[in-house]
Design an enzyme around this catalytic site. Structure first.
Site, short mmCIF file in Angstrom:
data_model
loop_
_atom_site.label_atom_id
_atom_site.label_comp_id
_atom_site.label_asym_id
_atom_site.label_seq_id
_atom_site.Cartn_x
_atom_site.Cartn_y
_atom_site.Cartn_z
N LYS A 116 -24.94 21.44 5.69
CA LYS A 116 -24.39 20.63 6.79
C LYS A 116 -25.15 20.91 8.07
O LYS A 116 -25.54 20.02 8.79
CB LYS A 116 -22.90 20.95 7.03
CG LYS A 116 -21.89 20.37 6.10
CD LYS A 116 -21.82 18.89 6.00
CE LYS A 116 -22.77 18.24 5.08
NZ LYS A 116 -22.75 18.27 3.69
N ASN B 271 0.88 -1.17 0.00
CA ASN B 271 0.00 0.00 0.00
C ASN B 271 0.91 1.21 0.00
O ASN B 271 1.86 1.28 0.76
CB ASN B 271 -0.88 -0.02 1.26
CG ASN B 271 -1.77 1.22 1.34
OD1 ASN B 271 -1.92 1.94 0.34
ND2 ASN B 271 -2.35 1.47 2.49
N GLY B 272 0.65 2.16 -0.91
CA GLY B 272 1.48 3.37 -0.98
C GLY B 272 1.95 3.58 -2.41
O GLY B 272 1.38 3.04 -3.35
N GLU C 199 -28.74 19.58 7.99
CA GLU C 199 -28.83 18.11 8.00
C GLU C 199 -28.68 17.53 9.39
O GLU C 199 -29.33 16.56 9.72
CB GLU C 199 -27.71 17.52 7.11
CG GLU C 199 -27.96 17.63 5.63
CD GLU C 199 -26.93 16.83 4.85
OE1 GLU C 199 -25.78 17.27 4.79
OE2 GLU C 199 -27.29 15.77 4.34
N HIS D 4 -31.07 42.71 -0.96
CA HIS D 4 -32.23 42.63 -1.87
C HIS D 4 -33.38 41.86 -1.23
O HIS D 4 -34.11 41.14 -1.91
CB HIS D 4 -31.81 41.99 -3.19
CG HIS D 4 -30.78 42.79 -3.92
ND1 HIS D 4 -31.07 43.98 -4.56
CD2 HIS D 4 -29.43 42.62 -4.04
CE1 HIS D 4 -29.96 44.48 -5.08
NE2 HIS D 4 -28.95 43.67 -4.78
C1 AGP Z 1 -24.89 15.65 1.65
O1 AGP Z 1 -24.48 15.91 2.97
C2 AGP Z 1 -26.19 14.88 1.61
N1 AGP Z 1 -26.04 13.65 2.25
C3 AGP Z 1 -26.84 14.83 0.24
O2 AGP Z 1 -27.14 16.15 -0.13
C4 AGP Z 1 -25.99 14.22 -0.90
O3 AGP Z 1 -24.92 15.08 -1.22
C5 AGP Z 1 -26.88 14.07 -2.14
O4 AGP Z 1 -27.93 13.17 -1.82
C6 AGP Z 1 -26.13 13.58 -3.37
O5 AGP Z 1 -25.60 12.31 -3.10
P1 AGP Z 1 -24.47 11.73 -4.09
O6 AGP Z 1 -23.31 12.65 -4.00
O7 AGP Z 1 -24.18 10.36 -3.58
O8 AGP Z 1 -25.04 11.73 -5.47
#
Ligand code: AGP
Length: 602
Positions: free
Chosen positions: A482, A99-100, A485, A501
């Protein structure tokens, strides 16, 4: 990232190796293999694709009695994913896994070939086993031959070698790539990380760089540059999931910390001293291409938006970005001079896959940027560039976003290089910044502790604005996503210049604004946008290399020499901020409510 396992002892070896490799799948791979020597009997099996294919191939095989054995999952760096390139690599009577990257392998290979050695593969690894046999054929002494071999290697390696010349010994060496040794009574295990040996070994020793030696008769003899040395074993944790988290509280946390290391993997073999190489693309891949359209979802859409600035600014190629679920039904006008790029961590997102099929049926050339080889989107595309982030377990994407953005930056430079729209000075400047990216992604204890403290003030309020300009606008979108979510609080990313705006009507002390204020990209403009908000009593959390005394909270970043270094450093701050807020709210950071890691339905 490749994975290595090894075992010396009386137990059945095939299952030990295959189960061990299974535990390393998260590192990502495109082929796998095992080699076993029991007395005079050598057995060697390889398969491309998933481990299941290797299990199929070895179904009728069972090892018995004492023996030495090694296994490997390969993530292609030199040479395409084929059985010939899969490890273990065979000399005449020896096998090696590695590995590397052996940086001087070309010279070694040429020397060996001039001695009449025939190479079967395109890999750097194969030089190791031929070098060993060259030395052994002259001396009939295995360990000194192995020592001489290791001494010749330059670069990063974790390697295991077994040979008919020493049927009771496994030779090992570690420098720059991880490897550990497991012990249980008179049996010895080797692995790239500890999950493959949990439940098998009871003690472990984590090899240091520059250490090498051999396992024989149930014990390990260890050397470093100063000669033979003693070592202390430690008890091995018995909790696999805990081990997979490598001591972090969450996979997402681990993956934020991993970004620095995986970024080096992403760049390996692609970002060279003074040029960019993309072996995945044929030389004429961009012939007839005058525009780029990128299609993605969620976080992948944000890396796409970021790249649009880079393609137009660096490659001078028109680039527009589509949300896949919108693109599918808008009856788009598509022309064949457009390269259709899809970005996907999983490679299985239904909207992105269907958008790709639409573009292909319209006759467009397609390229996917993906983290999972052999996924549906990769298989459907004319070409694919893998992000090499390793398996991402946290539903909230972090290292996938970072590596997607890096691959797109690499691609923008590559196109500029191929179409000669970029000067050597600019190329050199960009490559220099790329090579500093792993450092910009490093998480310091001080930064993490500061964000942990600061997060307690952001657990309420009527919402968050993440604001930025240029490439920091998509980063603002990503920071907001982020936070949404994993904290379940409302947040939105917004172009800083757009706040006046309309959204500024929301400004008050309960509106939290995370302001991305890079020094190298429109600093005075973003500064005045933030001052407008501060004048209306908005609570400001500023992220900048330049002190900003109107901020209620201020995170001073270090890198101020290149927009992309500022981008990656600020990205880590927004990821950790979201993580620490989510932890304080008691949410499931890795598996947030209502979300799936891969959205394979419409
Ligand atoms: C990102 O934090 C989410 N989990 C979600 O938006 C994700 O990026 C999106 O569902 C796309 O997924 P993919 O990159 O596997 O296509």
């Amino acid at each position: 990232m490749c994975g290595i396992v090894g075992y010396i002892g009386p137990k059945e070896k095939k299952e030990i190796l295959l189960d061990g490799l299974q535990e390393l799948e998260y590192r990502g791979y495109d082929s796998a293999g095992i080699a076993i020597i029991e007395g005079k009997k050598l057995s060697n099996f390889k398969a491309i694709g998933k481990l299941q294919n290797l299990r199929e191939k070895t179904k009728a095989y069972e090892s018995e009695g004492f023996g030495i054995s090694i296994g490997h999952t390969r993530w292609a760096t030199h040479g395409k994913p084929t059985e010939l390139n899969a490890h273990p690599h065979l000399g005449t009577y020896s096998y090696v896994v590695h590995n590397g990257i052996i940086e001087n392998y070309q010279i070694l290979k040429e020397e060996l070939q001039s001695d009449g050695v025939t190479f079967l593969s395109q890999t750097d690894t194969e030089t190791i086993v031929h070098l060993f046999e060259k030395f052994y054929n002259k001396t009939d002494d295995a360990f000194p031959s192995f020592e001489k071999t290791i001494d010749k290697l330059e670069g990063a390696y974790a390697t295991l070698l077994i040979t008919e010349a020493a049927i009771d010994t496994i030779f090992f060496a570690k420098n720059g790539s991880p490897m550990l040794i497991g012990f249980d009574k008179d049996e010895v295990y080797f692995a790239s990380s500890d999950t493959p040996i949990i439940g098998k070994a009871t003690e472990v020793y984590y090899l240091e760089d520059g250490e090498y030696g051999y396992a024989k008769d149930g014990k390990v003899t260890l050397f470093n540059a100063k000669g033979e040395r003693s070592f202390t074993k430690q008890a091995l944790t018995a909790n696999k999931v805990l081990a997979q988290k490598d001591g972090y509280r969450f996979f997402m946390e681990k993956e934020i910390y991993e970004q620095s290391r995986v970024m080096s993997e992403t760049m390996m073999g692609r970002v060279l001293d003074s040029s960019i190489a993309l072996d995945e693309l044929d030389a004429n891949f961009f012939d007839g291409i005058s525009a780029i359209k990128i299609c993605a979802c969620g976080t992948s859409y944000h890396s796409a938006l970021t790249s649009a600035y880079l393609f137009e600014r660096i490659s001078k190629v028109r680039c527009d970005i589509e949300i896949a679920s919108e693109f599918r039904y808008k009856e788009p006008l598509l022309t064949k001079d457009t390269l259709f790029i899809t970005i996907s961590q999983s490679g299985e997102t239904a909207d992105t896959l269907e958008a790709l099929k639409m573009a292909k049926s319209a006759g467009l050339k397609s390229l996917s940027i993906c983290n999972v080889d052999n996924s549906s989107i990769v298989r459907e595309s004319d070409a694919a560039i893998l992000t090499r982030a390793g398996i991402e377990k946290g539903v909230a994407s972090t290292k996938a976003f970072a590596t997607q953005t890096m691959v797109l930056w690499i691609l923008a430079l590559y196109i500029g290089q191929e179409k000669k729209t970029i000067s050597k000075e600019v190329l050199h400047r960009e490559i220099n910044a790329m090579l500093h990216t792993p450092k910009a992604l490093m998480v310091t204890d001080m930064l993490h502790a500061k964000l942990n403290r600061l997060s307690k003030r952001y657990l309420h309020g009527h919402g968050f604005f993440f604001i930025g300009r240029d490439i920091f606008f998509p980063l603002a979108l990503e920071g907001a996503l982020k936070l949404k979510e994993i904290s379940y609080m409302h947040a939105e990313g917004y172009p800083a210049g757009e706040m006046k705006h309309g959204p500024i009507a929301l400004a008050d002390a309960e509106l939290f604004t995370i302001a991305l204020m890079p020094k190298t990209m429109h600093y005075e403009k973003i500064k005045s946008n933030v001052e407008e908000l501060s004048a209306r009593d908005t609570t400001i959390c500023a992220i900048s290399p330049l002190p900003f005394d109107l901020a209620d909270d201020f995170i001073q970043t270090k890198y101020d020499s290149h927009p992309m270094l500022e981008f990656f450093e600020m990205m880590v701050v927004t990821q950790l901020l979201a993580l620490e807020i989510s932890v304080r709210l008691g949410n499931d950071v890795d598996m947030p409510r209502n979300l799936a890691k891969s959205v394979t339905v419409e």
